[in-house]
Design a protein around this motif. Structure first.
Motif, PDB file in Angstrom:
ATOM      1  N   VAL A   4       0.881  -1.230   0.002  1.00 44.60           N
ATOM      2  CA  VAL A   4       0.002   0.200  -0.117  1.00 44.60           C
ATOM      3  C   VAL A   4       0.934   1.333   0.237  1.00 44.60           C
ATOM      4  O   VAL A   4       1.708   1.432   0.972  1.00 44.60           O
ATOM      5  N   GLU A   5       0.829   1.924  -1.113  1.00 40.49           N
ATOM      6  CA  GLU A   5       1.542   3.257  -1.245  1.00 40.49           C
ATOM      7  C   GLU A   5       0.759   4.487  -0.847  1.00 40.49           C
ATOM      8  O   GLU A   5      -0.506   4.560  -0.834  1.00 40.49           O
ATOM      9  N   SER A   6       1.063   5.345  -0.011  1.00 36.49           N
ATOM     10  CA  SER A   6       0.425   6.633   0.001  1.00 36.49           C
ATOM     11  C   SER A   6       1.585   7.662   0.067  1.00 36.49           C
ATOM     12  O   SER A   6       2.778   7.650   0.051  1.00 36.49           O
ATOM     13  N   GLY A   7       1.021   8.827   0.233  1.00 34.96           N
ATOM     14  CA  GLY A   7       2.017  10.319   0.451  1.00 34.96           C
ATOM     15  C   GLY A   7       1.965  11.184  -0.952  1.00 34.96           C
ATOM     16  O   GLY A   7       2.616  12.272  -0.945  1.00 34.96           O
ATOM     17  N   LEU A  15       6.793   9.595   0.213  1.00 34.17           N
ATOM     18  CA  LEU A  15       5.782   8.750  -0.016  1.00 34.17           C
ATOM     19  C   LEU A  15       6.241   7.493   1.051  1.00 34.17           C
ATOM     20  O   LEU A  15       7.419   7.315   1.497  1.00 34.17           O
ATOM     21  N   SER A  16       5.132   6.806   0.977  1.00 34.22           N
ATOM     22  CA  SER A  16       5.395   5.493   2.178  1.00 34.22           C
ATOM     23  C   SER A  16       4.770   4.509   1.462  1.00 34.22           C
ATOM     24  O   SER A  16       3.862   4.437   0.760  1.00 34.22           O
ATOM     25  N   CYS A  17       5.221   3.406   1.933  1.00 38.33           N
ATOM     26  CA  CYS A  17       5.002   2.022   1.534  1.00 38.33           C
ATOM     27  C   CYS A  17       4.879   0.952   2.674  1.00 38.33           C
ATOM     28  O   CYS A  17       5.683   0.948   3.234  1.00 38.33           O
ATOM     29  N   THR A  27       7.923  -0.622   6.985  1.00 37.79           N
ATOM     30  CA  THR A  27       7.560   0.487   5.990  1.00 37.79           C
ATOM     31  C   THR A  27       8.766   0.965   5.512  1.00 37.79           C
ATOM     32  O   THR A  27       9.881   1.012   5.916  1.00 37.79           O
ATOM     33  N   GLN A  34      -1.954  -0.158  -5.806  1.00 37.23           N
ATOM     34  CA  GLN A  34      -2.526   0.798  -6.579  1.00 37.23           C
ATOM     35  C   GLN A  34      -1.564   2.001  -6.898  1.00 37.23           C
ATOM     36  O   GLN A  34      -2.015   2.577  -7.761  1.00 37.23           O
ATOM     37  N   THR A  60       0.744   5.507  -5.996  1.00 36.98           N
ATOM     38  CA  THR A  60       0.212   6.770  -5.194  1.00 36.98           C
ATOM     39  C   THR A  60       0.655   7.840  -6.429  1.00 36.98           C
ATOM     40  O   THR A  60       1.706   7.688  -6.918  1.00 36.98           O
TER      41      THR A  60
END
Length: 115
Positions: A5-8, A20-22, A77, A107, A109
């Motif tokens: 799950v990627e975010s940021g 970015l975070s994973c 992470t 998905q 980011t």
């Protein structure tokens, strides 16, 4: 099913920064070499940076000196600190193992660098 799950991501002006975070609840990063990849519109996905235990990080030339890959094993992470962003950094960013495991793609980011 293993999932990353990627975010940021987000919209940022040229010269700006993002981190970015994973993360994963099913893949233990301590056992893998990990990498960040990106895919710009109309282009093939490319590896941007990778990290593995016992070795220094690797970056593609276009991000050297601007991006920093790191990981927190305790938090399971991985991060990508992106500074001095350029419009050509615009892409969807993904994390995965290195080499890639196609079953692990998340998905992504989206990062958009625009005035």
């Amino acid at each position: 099913q293993a999932q990353l799950v990627e975010s940021g991501g987000g919209l940022v002006q040229p010269g700006g920064s993002l981190r970015l975070s994973c993360a994963s609840s099913s893949i233990s990063f301590r056992f893998y070499s990990m990498a960040w990849y990106r895919q710009a519109s109309g282009k093939q996905r490319e590896m941007v940076a990778r990290t593995r235990s016992g070795a220094g990080p690797y970056y593609i030339d276009s991000v050297k000196g601007r991006f920093t890959i790191s990981r927190d094993i305790a938090k399971n992470t991985m991060y990508l600190q992106m500074n001095s962003l350029k419009p050509e950094d615009t892409a969807v960013y993904y994390c995965n193992t290195f080499p890639v495991n196609d079953a692990f793609w998340g998905q992504g980011t989206r990062v958009t660098v625009s005035p």
